[in-house]
Design an enzyme around this catalytic site. Structure first.
Site, short mmCIF file in Angstrom:
data_model
loop_
_atom_site.label_atom_id
_atom_site.label_comp_id
_atom_site.label_asym_id
_atom_site.label_seq_id
_atom_site.Cartn_x
_atom_site.Cartn_y
_atom_site.Cartn_z
N ARG A 234 -0.73 -1.22 -3.80
CA ARG A 234 -2.18 -1.28 -3.79
C ARG A 234 -2.73 0.14 -3.88
O ARG A 234 -2.21 1.05 -3.23
CB ARG A 234 -2.71 -1.95 -2.51
CG ARG A 234 -2.51 -3.46 -2.47
CD ARG A 234 -3.38 -4.17 -3.50
NE ARG A 234 -3.33 -5.62 -3.41
CZ ARG A 234 -2.47 -6.38 -4.06
NH1 ARG A 234 -1.57 -5.81 -4.86
NH2 ARG A 234 -2.51 -7.70 -3.95
N GLU A 263 -10.75 -0.80 -9.34
CA GLU A 263 -10.26 -1.32 -10.62
C GLU A 263 -11.35 -2.13 -11.31
O GLU A 263 -12.13 -2.82 -10.65
CB GLU A 263 -9.03 -2.19 -10.39
CG GLU A 263 -7.87 -1.41 -9.78
CD GLU A 263 -6.65 -2.28 -9.47
OE1 GLU A 263 -6.71 -3.51 -9.73
OE2 GLU A 263 -5.65 -1.75 -8.97
N HIS A 282 -2.73 -2.78 -13.56
CA HIS A 282 -2.40 -3.76 -12.51
C HIS A 282 -1.65 -4.95 -13.11
O HIS A 282 -2.00 -6.11 -12.91
CB HIS A 282 -3.67 -4.23 -11.79
CG HIS A 282 -3.39 -4.79 -10.42
ND1 HIS A 282 -4.25 -4.66 -9.37
CD2 HIS A 282 -2.33 -5.48 -9.93
CE1 HIS A 282 -3.76 -5.25 -8.28
NE2 HIS A 282 -2.58 -5.76 -8.62
#
Length: 339
Positions: A234, A263, A282
């Site tokens: 993360r 993000e 991601h």
């Protein structure tokens, strides 16, 4: 009617979820919620919630008057206030094993990309430069040290894979599996030791109040100037400002990042302008295989609760689960009941 609200999703459709849920007689309500207010409105009468990135906060949970289970795509639980759900008698479930191979493969690929300078060679060729020195100096990976921040199932798989490249393995975890570490030849150390000794620091810890910002200026200060950081966990676990400073100043040698503090990032991000950084969106979790597995298992967690059982992938094991509005007996996997 048992209603399942999908708070948000980035998939083209919900066909895998519908196949599982509707086969069990459940009703699927797709949503694109992003804010607390939107979640409260769409989920108020839900019997179950499936969640991806929308924030299921304590304020949201207080309004879930019928909800019996919140099931999240993937491993991380930072979008859900698990203690609040537990206090409300709501089971929380995830899918901890849906992308073990993908995330560990992705981290391994990032390590190899940094070690071999693949990103620099690729960029140089696209500029018209054919020169083996543009990515140098490169050093042999065998004999280098990999430090794993967190020692759950993903970093354990990564340890297995990178041991084949001859790397020495370290790990830091507040609650380590010592027998597994011994079997894999992993030396358990404190975080400062790991940062000092590792040539690659790979982050795999969950995001919690304790881990937020745990890799910051102090850790970069003791890392080798040739060391690299890899993060597939993360973004907020790493202090991004401190990381950018370390990269720009040459305090560390490079980074490979799949996750970020906020993000998505754009081309104006300082990280996007650092030549010694490899960026992916991601996506470490993703393959066609893992996506189907994660989505179907997320839905099965809900079906199990709807059928009067606790989910296989229950997270809050101490939840005193009561169905709303009428109490329903819930059978624990392996026997036993709770109400």
């Amino acid at each position: 009617m048992f209603t399942v609200v999908v708070t948000d999703y980035e998939f083209a459709d919900l066909e895998p979820e519908r196949q599982v849920l509707e086969a069990a007689g459940l009703t699927v309500v797709p949503a694109r919620a992003r804010t607390e207010a939107e979640l409260i409105e769409i989920c108020a009468d839900a019997d179950a919630v499936i969640n991806q990135y929308a924030p299921v906060t304590a304020d949201v949970i207080r309004q879930l008057t019928r909800c019996q289970v919140i099931s999240r795509y993937g491993i991380g639980l930072d979008t859900i206030d698990v203690p609040a759900a537990t206090a409300a008698g709501i089971a929380v479930a995830n899918v901890p094993d849906g992308s073990l191979e993908e995330v560990s493969d992705h981290a391994a690929a990032q390590i190899l990309t940094l070690a071999r300078g693949l990103h620099r060679y690729d960029a140089a060729i696209r500029r018209g430069t054919w020169d083996y020195t543009v990515a140098g100096p490169l050093r042999r990976l065998r004999g280098r040290t990999l430090g794993l921040v967190g020692f759950g199932r993903i970093p354990q798989r990564l340890a297995e894979k990178m041991s084949g490249f001859g790397m020495t393995l370290l790990a830091h975890d507040p609650h380590p599996d010592t027998s597994r570490a011994a079997a894999l030849g992993v030396r358990l150390v404190d975080l400062d030791t790991l940062c000092r000794e590792a040539d690659v620091v790979s982050v795999h810890a969950p995001l919690t109040a304790e881990t937020e910002g745990m890799i910051g200026a102090g850790q970069f200060a003791v890392m080798k100037p040739t060391a690299c950081l890899v993060n597939t966990a993360r973004g907020p676990i790493v202090d991004e400002t401190a990381l950018i400073d370390a990269l720009r100043s040459g305090r560390i040698g490079g980074a490979a990042l799949d996750v970020f503090a906020h993000e998505p990032i754009g081309p104006d991000s300082p990280l996007a302008r650092c030549e010694n950084v490899v960026l992916t969106p991601h996506t470490a979790w993703y393959s066609e295989d893992s996506e189907i597995e994660i989505r179907t298992k997320t839905a099965r967690n809900v079906v199990e609760v709807a059928q009067g059982r606790l989910p296989t992938y229950l997270v809050n094991h101490d939840v005193r689960h009561t169905a709303v509005p009428a109490p329903r007996a819930i059978t624990r996997p392996g026997g036993g009941r709770t109400t």
